[in-house]
Write an enzyme that holds these catalytic residues in place. Structure first.
Site, mmCIF file in Angstrom:
data_model
loop_
_atom_site.group_PDB
_atom_site.id
_atom_site.type_symbol
_atom_site.label_atom_id
_atom_site.label_comp_id
_atom_site.label_asym_id
_atom_site.label_seq_id
_atom_site.Cartn_x
_atom_site.Cartn_y
_atom_site.Cartn_z
ATOM 1 N N ASP A 65 -39.264 10.399 32.881
ATOM 2 C CA ASP A 65 -40.115 10.142 34.051
ATOM 3 C C ASP A 65 -39.610 11.066 35.156
ATOM 4 O OD1 ASP A 65 -41.171 9.175 36.463
ATOM 5 O OD2 ASP A 65 -41.260 7.122 35.714
ATOM 6 N N VAL A 66 -40.446 11.982 35.624
ATOM 7 C CA VAL A 66 -39.975 12.988 36.594
ATOM 8 C C VAL A 66 -39.603 12.387 37.945
ATOM 9 C CG1 VAL A 66 -41.213 14.926 35.531
ATOM 10 C CG2 VAL A 66 -42.319 13.601 37.368
ATOM 11 N N ASN A 92 -45.314 20.255 36.501
ATOM 12 C CA ASN A 92 -46.760 20.052 36.354
ATOM 13 C C ASN A 92 -47.195 18.591 36.449
ATOM 14 O OD1 ASN A 92 -49.562 20.613 35.073
ATOM 15 N ND2 ASN A 92 -48.576 19.235 33.595
ATOM 16 N N TYR A 164 -53.031 11.394 47.225
ATOM 17 C CA TYR A 164 -52.985 12.592 46.361
ATOM 18 C C TYR A 164 -52.977 13.873 47.200
ATOM 19 C CZ TYR A 164 -54.298 15.767 42.556
ATOM 20 O OH TYR A 164 -54.331 16.799 41.634
ATOM 21 N N LYS A 168 -50.023 16.802 47.555
ATOM 22 C CA LYS A 168 -50.194 18.228 47.241
ATOM 23 C C LYS A 168 -49.946 19.098 48.488
ATOM 24 C CE LYS A 168 -51.178 17.632 42.854
ATOM 25 N NZ LYS A 168 -50.267 18.056 41.788
HETATM 26 P P1 NAI Z 1 -53.409 14.851 32.854
HETATM 27 O O1 NAI Z 1 -53.589 13.440 33.275
HETATM 28 O O2 NAI Z 1 -54.045 15.299 31.589
HETATM 29 O O3 NAI Z 1 -51.880 15.229 32.794
HETATM 30 C C1 NAI Z 1 -50.923 14.691 33.642
HETATM 31 C C2 NAI Z 1 -49.596 14.742 32.936
HETATM 32 O O4 NAI Z 1 -48.571 14.274 33.811
HETATM 33 C C3 NAI Z 1 -49.573 13.863 31.694
HETATM 34 O O5 NAI Z 1 -48.948 14.579 30.656
HETATM 35 C C4 NAI Z 1 -48.709 12.693 32.115
HETATM 36 O O6 NAI Z 1 -48.009 12.108 31.048
HETATM 37 C C5 NAI Z 1 -47.758 13.389 33.070
HETATM 38 N N1 NAI Z 1 -47.088 12.453 33.952
HETATM 39 C C6 NAI Z 1 -47.647 11.573 34.820
HETATM 40 N N2 NAI Z 1 -46.686 10.886 35.455
HETATM 41 C C7 NAI Z 1 -45.498 11.351 34.985
HETATM 42 C C8 NAI Z 1 -44.146 11.034 35.253
HETATM 43 N N3 NAI Z 1 -43.813 10.109 36.156
HETATM 44 N N4 NAI Z 1 -43.192 11.710 34.583
HETATM 45 C C9 NAI Z 1 -43.512 12.656 33.678
HETATM 46 N N5 NAI Z 1 -44.761 12.987 33.392
HETATM 47 C C10 NAI Z 1 -45.752 12.340 34.038
HETATM 48 O O7 NAI Z 1 -53.951 15.713 34.073
HETATM 49 P P2 NAI Z 1 -53.869 17.286 34.345
HETATM 50 O O8 NAI Z 1 -55.149 17.659 34.932
HETATM 51 O O9 NAI Z 1 -53.392 18.033 33.184
HETATM 52 O O10 NAI Z 1 -52.791 17.314 35.518
HETATM 53 C C11 NAI Z 1 -51.657 18.155 35.512
HETATM 54 C C12 NAI Z 1 -51.343 18.576 36.935
HETATM 55 O O11 NAI Z 1 -52.401 19.389 37.416
HETATM 56 C C13 NAI Z 1 -51.203 17.434 37.929
HETATM 57 O O12 NAI Z 1 -50.135 17.715 38.806
HETATM 58 C C14 NAI Z 1 -52.521 17.451 38.674
HETATM 59 O O13 NAI Z 1 -52.377 16.930 39.971
HETATM 60 C C15 NAI Z 1 -52.790 18.948 38.687
HETATM 61 N N6 NAI Z 1 -54.168 19.330 38.942
HETATM 62 C C16 NAI Z 1 -55.169 19.050 38.044
HETATM 63 C C17 NAI Z 1 -56.463 19.475 38.305
HETATM 64 C C18 NAI Z 1 -57.583 19.208 37.388
HETATM 65 O O14 NAI Z 1 -58.744 19.445 37.805
HETATM 66 N N7 NAI Z 1 -57.379 18.765 36.150
HETATM 67 C C19 NAI Z 1 -56.782 20.237 39.516
HETATM 68 C C20 NAI Z 1 -55.660 20.446 40.403
HETATM 69 C C21 NAI Z 1 -54.410 20.021 40.100
HETATM 70 C C1 BGC Z 2 -57.801 16.638 40.962
HETATM 71 C C2 BGC Z 2 -59.054 16.586 40.120
HETATM 72 C C3 BGC Z 2 -60.211 17.225 40.854
HETATM 73 C C4 BGC Z 2 -59.838 18.605 41.362
HETATM 74 C C5 BGC Z 2 -60.929 19.209 42.244
HETATM 75 C C6 BGC Z 2 -57.546 18.060 41.368
HETATM 76 O O1 BGC Z 2 -56.381 18.150 42.132
HETATM 77 O O2 BGC Z 2 -56.694 16.126 40.223
HETATM 78 O O3 BGC Z 2 -59.370 15.225 39.843
HETATM 79 O O4 BGC Z 2 -61.312 17.340 39.977
HETATM 80 O O5 BGC Z 2 -58.639 18.547 42.115
HETATM 81 O O6 BGC Z 2 -61.346 18.329 43.246
#
Ligand code: NAI
Ligand code: BGC
Length: 265
Positions: A65-66, A92, A164, A168
């Site tokens: 857990d980060v 990430n 959120y 960020k």
């Molecule tokens: P996701 O939900 O698929 O991945 C999130 C990951 O973070 C998962 O692997 C989860 O297990 C891990 N995680 C959550 N809490 C944790 C903890 N306490 N310790 C260790 N691991 C933990 O979502 P996604 O989209 O891949 O998100 C990855 C990053 O990208 C996040 O920081 C999110 O805020 C960011 N992001 C995502 C966007 C999107 O549109 N999908 C856009 C902008 C940023």
């Molecule tokens: C959020 C997503 C969202 C994207 C654009 C990301 O940071 O995690 O849920 O779709 O920003 O708004």
């Protein structure tokens, strides 16, 4: 052009899903030894490591857990024990716990901060300590690279997601302040700010009618794929980006161009 991360060790937090998964696979294909961190989805974490190994690479999956200091220390110790060093951190991991502001619980606020901001602090701190201890390993021009996963919401306000967006916004200045502090040691710290990328975090917003509405915010006319972000993460980790220090690379199809102003304002 092939980008090589040969002989480098990368820790990718939240590597079991979405963007982290795509980054792990891209790094593995580029020759890095990959530490796939997961928090609770062991099966998915191990599957990512397995896919990298199947393709001829090296990888391990490590639970942590980060937001927990002891877990982060164990994550880095395991990586160093297994592969001898850490050269790249992709911080990430991230979560959304959405609520209208007045209804937002302290738990929702703290839960997001703990993972999205404290998690980045703990992991980046562990990385800087590891880079300093191991010194120049001769595998890259920098002695270490950190990539923070931010979001377009480091600049775009987001009603209903105050926790959120605040996390960020915090990542943006954590990244640039840290970059300033360690650049002279040849540690490169940068961030990626993705727009809307189709992953489990925004499943509801990227399907059906919601997806059509979302597209109005994206001048480039498509929702992003995890690979769009993985390519940016590959570039930033590589020596192609050796002079890229303390910057945020927006990978957002133009979302931060505020398309609502195209015919208004
Ligand atoms: P996701 O939900 O698929 O991945 C999130 C990951 O973070 C998962 O692997 C989860 O297990 C891990 N995680 C959550 N809490 C944790 C903890 N306490 N310790 C260790 N691991 C933990 O979502 P996604 O989209 O891949 O998100 C990855 C990053 O990208 C996040 O920081 C999110 O805020 C960011 N992001 C995502 C966007 C999107 O549109 N999908 C856009 C902008 C940023
Ligand atoms: C959020 C997503 C969202 C994207 C654009 C990301 O940071 O995690 O849920 O779709 O920003 O708004």
């Amino acid at each position: 052009m092939n980008i090589s991360l040969e002989n480098q060790v990368a820790i990718v937090t939240g590597g079991s899903s979405g963007l982290g998964r795509a980054i792990c696979l891209a790094y593995g294909a580029a020759g890095a030894h990959v530490v796939v961190n997961y928090r609770s989805d062991e099966k998915e974490g191990k599957e990512v490591a397995h896919l990298i190994e199947q393709a001829g690479g090296k990888a391990i999956a490590v639970q942590a857990d980060v937001g927990e200091e002891a877990d982060v220390d164990r994550l880095f110790a395991t990586a160093i024990n297994q592969f001898g060093a850490v050269d790249i951190l992709v911080a990430n991991s991230g979560v959304q716990k959405d609520a209208a502001f007045a209804d937002m619980t302290l738990e929702q606020w703290q839960g997001v901060m703990q993972t999205n901001l404290t998690g980045q602090f703990l992991c980046a701190r562990a990385a800087v300590k590891a880079f300093r201890l191991q010194g120049d390993r001769g595998v890259s021009r920098a002695i270490g690279k950190i990539i923070c996963m931010s979001s377009v919401h480091q600049v775009i306000p987001w009603a209903g997601h105050v926790n959120y967006a605040a996390s960020k916004g915090g990542v943006a200045l954590l990244m640039s302040s840290l970059a300033q502090e360690v650049a002279s040691e040849h540690i490169r710290v940068n961030a990626i700010a993705p727009g809307a990328i189709r992953t489990p975090i925004n499943e509801a917003a990227t399907q059906g009618d919601a997806a059509k509405k979302l597209l109005e915010l994206i001048p480039y006319g498509r929702i992003g794929d995890p690979d769009d972000v993985a390519k940016a993460a590959l570039f930033l980790a590589s020596d192609l980006a050796d002079y890229v220090v303390g910057t945020t690379l927006f990978v957002d199809g133009g979302m931060t161009l505020y398309p609502g102003f195209e015919d208004n304002g």
